[in-house]
Scaffold this motif. Structure first.
Motif, PDB file in Angstrom:
ATOM      1  N   VAL A  51       2.073   2.282  -2.615  1.00 31.90           N
ATOM      2  CA  VAL A  51       1.667   1.332  -1.586  1.00 31.90           C
ATOM      3  C   VAL A  51       2.064  -0.074  -2.024  1.00 31.90           C
ATOM      4  CG1 VAL A  51      -0.306   0.327  -0.372  1.00 31.90           C
ATOM      5  CG2 VAL A  51      -0.267   2.773  -0.872  1.00 31.90           C
ATOM      6  N   PHE A  52       2.714  -0.795  -1.106  1.00 35.68           N
ATOM      7  CA  PHE A  52       3.070  -2.194  -1.347  1.00 35.68           C
ATOM      8  C   PHE A  52       1.993  -3.058  -0.698  1.00 35.68           C
ATOM      9  CE2 PHE A  52       6.032  -5.898  -0.256  1.00 35.68           C
ATOM     10  CZ  PHE A  52       5.868  -6.486  -1.493  1.00 35.68           C
ATOM     11  N   ARG A  53       1.147  -3.647  -1.514  1.00 33.99           N
ATOM     12  CA  ARG A  53       0.010  -4.425  -1.018  1.00 33.99           C
ATOM     13  C   ARG A  53       0.412  -5.801  -0.503  1.00 33.99           C
ATOM     14  NH1 ARG A  53      -4.856  -2.265  -1.313  1.00 33.99           N
ATOM     15  NH2 ARG A  53      -5.246  -0.578  -2.762  1.00 33.99           N
ATOM     16  N   LEU A  54       1.594  -6.280  -0.848  1.00 29.77           N
ATOM     17  CA  LEU A  54       2.034  -7.593  -0.383  1.00 29.77           C
ATOM     18  C   LEU A  54       2.886  -7.525   0.887  1.00 29.77           C
ATOM     19  CD1 LEU A  54       2.989  -9.368  -3.740  1.00 29.77           C
ATOM     20  CD2 LEU A  54       0.933  -9.668  -2.363  1.00 29.77           C
ATOM     21  N   ALA A  55       2.951  -6.373   1.540  1.00 26.51           N
ATOM     22  CA  ALA A  55       3.793  -6.218   2.718  1.00 26.51           C
ATOM     23  C   ALA A  55       3.399  -7.171   3.845  1.00 26.51           C
ATOM     24  CB  ALA A  55       3.743  -4.776   3.226  1.00 26.51           C
ATOM     25  N   TYR A  56       2.116  -7.430   3.995  1.00 25.65           N
ATOM     26  CA  TYR A  56       1.646  -8.250   5.113  1.00 25.65           C
ATOM     27  C   TYR A  56       0.940  -9.524   4.662  1.00 25.65           C
ATOM     28  CZ  TYR A  56       2.500  -3.674   7.087  1.00 25.65           C
ATOM     29  OH  TYR A  56       3.081  -2.491   7.433  1.00 25.65           O
ATOM     30  N   GLY A  57       0.694  -9.679   3.391  1.00 28.12           N
ATOM     31  CA  GLY A  57       0.031 -10.868   2.879  1.00 28.12           C
ATOM     32  C   GLY A  57      -0.589 -10.582   1.529  1.00 28.12           C
ATOM     33  N   PHE A  67      -6.142 -13.388   1.609  1.00 27.14           N
ATOM     34  CA  PHE A  67      -6.139 -14.803   1.234  1.00 27.14           C
ATOM     35  C   PHE A  67      -5.149 -15.530   2.147  1.00 27.14           C
ATOM     36  CE2 PHE A  67      -7.414 -13.122  -3.034  1.00 27.14           C
ATOM     37  CZ  PHE A  67      -8.636 -13.758  -3.105  1.00 27.14           C
ATOM     38  N   VAL A  68      -3.941 -14.954   2.254  1.00 27.10           N
ATOM     39  CA  VAL A  68      -2.872 -15.481   3.097  1.00 27.10           C
ATOM     40  C   VAL A  68      -2.201 -14.291   3.759  1.00 27.10           C
ATOM     41  CG1 VAL A  68      -0.673 -16.727   3.101  1.00 27.10           C
ATOM     42  CG2 VAL A  68      -2.450 -17.395   1.485  1.00 27.10           C
ATOM     43  N   GLN A  69      -1.917 -14.404   5.064  1.00 27.44           N
ATOM     44  CA  GLN A  69      -1.228 -13.323   5.775  1.00 27.44           C
ATOM     45  C   GLN A  69       0.058 -13.862   6.369  1.00 27.44           C
ATOM     46  OE1 GLN A  69      -3.592 -11.372   8.757  1.00 27.44           O
ATOM     47  NE2 GLN A  69      -2.051  -9.829   9.136  1.00 27.44           N
ATOM     48  N   TRP A  70       1.206 -13.192   6.100  1.00 28.62           N
ATOM     49  CA  TRP A  70       2.482 -13.693   6.589  1.00 28.62           C
ATOM     50  C   TRP A  70       3.205 -12.737   7.523  1.00 28.62           C
ATOM     51  CZ3 TRP A  70       2.109 -13.911   1.025  1.00 28.62           C
ATOM     52  CH2 TRP A  70       2.450 -12.720   0.402  1.00 28.62           C
ATOM     53  N   SER A  71       2.667 -11.556   7.724  1.00 26.90           N
ATOM     54  CA  SER A  71       3.367 -10.589   8.567  1.00 26.90           C
ATOM     55  C   SER A  71       2.355  -9.616   9.149  1.00 26.90           C
ATOM     56  CB  SER A  71       4.395  -9.841   7.714  1.00 26.90           C
ATOM     57  OG  SER A  71       5.044  -8.849   8.448  1.00 26.90           O
ATOM     58  N   SER A 158      -7.878  -3.899  13.392  1.00 20.76           N
ATOM     59  CA  SER A 158      -7.510  -5.305  13.277  1.00 20.76           C
ATOM     60  C   SER A 158      -6.417  -5.456  12.227  1.00 20.76           C
ATOM     61  CB  SER A 158      -8.732  -6.130  12.882  1.00 20.76           C
ATOM     62  OG  SER A 158      -8.347  -7.455  12.569  1.00 20.76           O
ATOM     63  N   VAL A 159      -5.396  -6.263  12.528  1.00 22.66           N
ATOM     64  CA  VAL A 159      -4.328  -6.468  11.550  1.00 22.66           C
ATOM     65  C   VAL A 159      -4.869  -7.140  10.286  1.00 22.66           C
ATOM     66  CG1 VAL A 159      -2.456  -6.496  13.230  1.00 22.66           C
ATOM     67  CG2 VAL A 159      -3.579  -8.631  12.630  1.00 22.66           C
ATOM     68  N   LYS A 160      -6.002  -7.815  10.384  1.00 24.95           N
ATOM     69  CA  LYS A 160      -6.616  -8.437   9.211  1.00 24.95           C
ATOM     70  C   LYS A 160      -7.175  -7.394   8.245  1.00 24.95           C
ATOM     71  CE  LYS A 160      -7.762 -12.659  11.600  1.00 24.95           C
ATOM     72  NZ  LYS A 160      -8.807 -13.515  12.132  1.00 24.95           N
ATOM     73  N   ASN A 161      -7.422  -6.187   8.738  1.00 22.53           N
ATOM     74  CA  ASN A 161      -7.967  -5.119   7.900  1.00 22.53           C
ATOM     75  C   ASN A 161      -6.882  -4.289   7.214  1.00 22.53           C
ATOM     76  OD1 ASN A 161     -10.488  -5.906   8.712  1.00 22.53           O
ATOM     77  ND2 ASN A 161     -10.800  -4.206  10.110  1.00 22.53           N
ATOM     78  N   ILE A 162      -5.631  -4.487   7.579  1.00 22.43           N
ATOM     79  CA  ILE A 162      -4.536  -3.689   7.024  1.00 22.43           C
ATOM     80  C   ILE A 162      -4.123  -4.318   5.698  1.00 22.43           C
ATOM     81  CG2 ILE A 162      -2.190  -2.853   7.385  1.00 22.43           C
ATOM     82  CD1 ILE A 162      -2.869  -3.034  10.442  1.00 22.43           C
ATOM     83  N   THR A 163      -4.282  -3.547   4.632  1.00 29.34           N
ATOM     84  CA  THR A 163      -4.098  -4.110   3.289  1.00 29.34           C
ATOM     85  C   THR A 163      -2.847  -3.619   2.570  1.00 29.34           C
ATOM     86  OG1 THR A 163      -5.507  -2.398   2.332  1.00 29.34           O
ATOM     87  CG2 THR A 163      -6.577  -4.457   2.984  1.00 29.34           C
ATOM     88  N   GLY A 164      -1.986  -2.894   3.249  1.00 24.46           N
ATOM     89  CA  GLY A 164      -0.751  -2.478   2.584  1.00 24.46           C
ATOM     90  C   GLY A 164       0.065  -1.531   3.431  1.00 24.46           C
ATOM     91  N   LYS A 165       1.266  -1.276   2.933  1.00 25.31           N
ATOM     92  CA  LYS A 165       2.219  -0.401   3.599  1.00 25.31           C
ATOM     93  C   LYS A 165       2.695   0.650   2.605  1.00 25.31           C
ATOM     94  CE  LYS A 165       6.845  -0.627   5.640  1.00 25.31           C
ATOM     95  NZ  LYS A 165       7.925  -1.549   6.056  1.00 25.31           N
ATOM     96  N   VAL A 166       2.728   1.906   3.035  1.00 28.23           N
ATOM     97  CA  VAL A 166       3.189   2.996   2.177  1.00 28.23           C
ATOM     98  C   VAL A 166       4.714   2.899   2.090  1.00 28.23           C
ATOM     99  CG1 VAL A 166       3.381   5.497   1.921  1.00 28.23           C
ATOM    100  CG2 VAL A 166       1.235   4.473   2.712  1.00 28.23           C
TER     101      VAL A 166
END
Length: 169
Positions: A51-57, A67-71, A158-166
């Motif tokens: 899982v890539f945890r920085l995919a969306y922030g 903390f910060v969301q960019w995608s 919610s997109v704020k709850n999504i913490t990573g991408k497989v």
């Protein structure tokens, strides 16, 4: 004197290594173990995924916020998020603005982006008032809809709850 310096350096490297590993796991890359059949045939129970945890922030550890969301997720991304204090892995079947089509053919059916999933009467009652996926949310479905508890049951994610991408299994 030299042996003392080397010994001190080794003792310094151990906590620094542990700290770097913890930061890497909490914020950047994580390995998760799949339990359940909701994502079959893509992911089977017992598989491990990267899982890539920085995919969306930058996620807050142990929280469902950033903390910060960019995608935001794209359609067909396999995402992770928290639901009922558990990490959940599902496919992002639809994003904000995607049209939801409901039909009845021996049972309720939801079709979105060429993906069809059956709905129970309770699931249909919860979702029928929506024509599109609301802003700031995604529709998350398991690849095995007959054995998946997903957005049809607990609503849009919610997109704020999504913490990573497989990334891969």
């Amino acid at each position: 004197m030299k042996k003392t310096f080397e010994k001190d350096l080794i003792w310094l490297c151990i906590p620094v290594g542990i700290l770097l590993g913890l930061i890497l796991k909490l914020f950047i890359i994580d390995f998760l173990h799949i339990s359940g059949h909701s994502m079959e045939p893509t992911l089977a129970s017992g598989d491990s995924v990267l899982v890539f945890r920085l995919a969306y922030g930058i996620p807050k550890p142990f929280r469902s916020t950033f903390f910060v969301q960019w995608s935001e997720p794209d359609r067909n991304d396999v995402i992770i998020f928290f639901h009922d204090n558990k990490i959940v892995i599902k496919r992002c079947a639809a994003v904000a603005g995607d049209r939801l089509d409901f039909s009845y053919d021996s049972g309720y059916i939801l079709t979105v982006n060429n993906i069809s999933a059956g709905l129970s009467p309770d699931q249909y009652a919860k979702m029928k008032s929506y024509e599109t996926v609301p802003e700031g949310y995604v529709l998350a479905l398991g690849d095995n809809p007959s054995d998946s508890i997903d957005s049809r049951d607990y609503g849009f994610v919610s997109v704020k709850n999504i913490t990573g991408k497989v990334l891969c299994k």
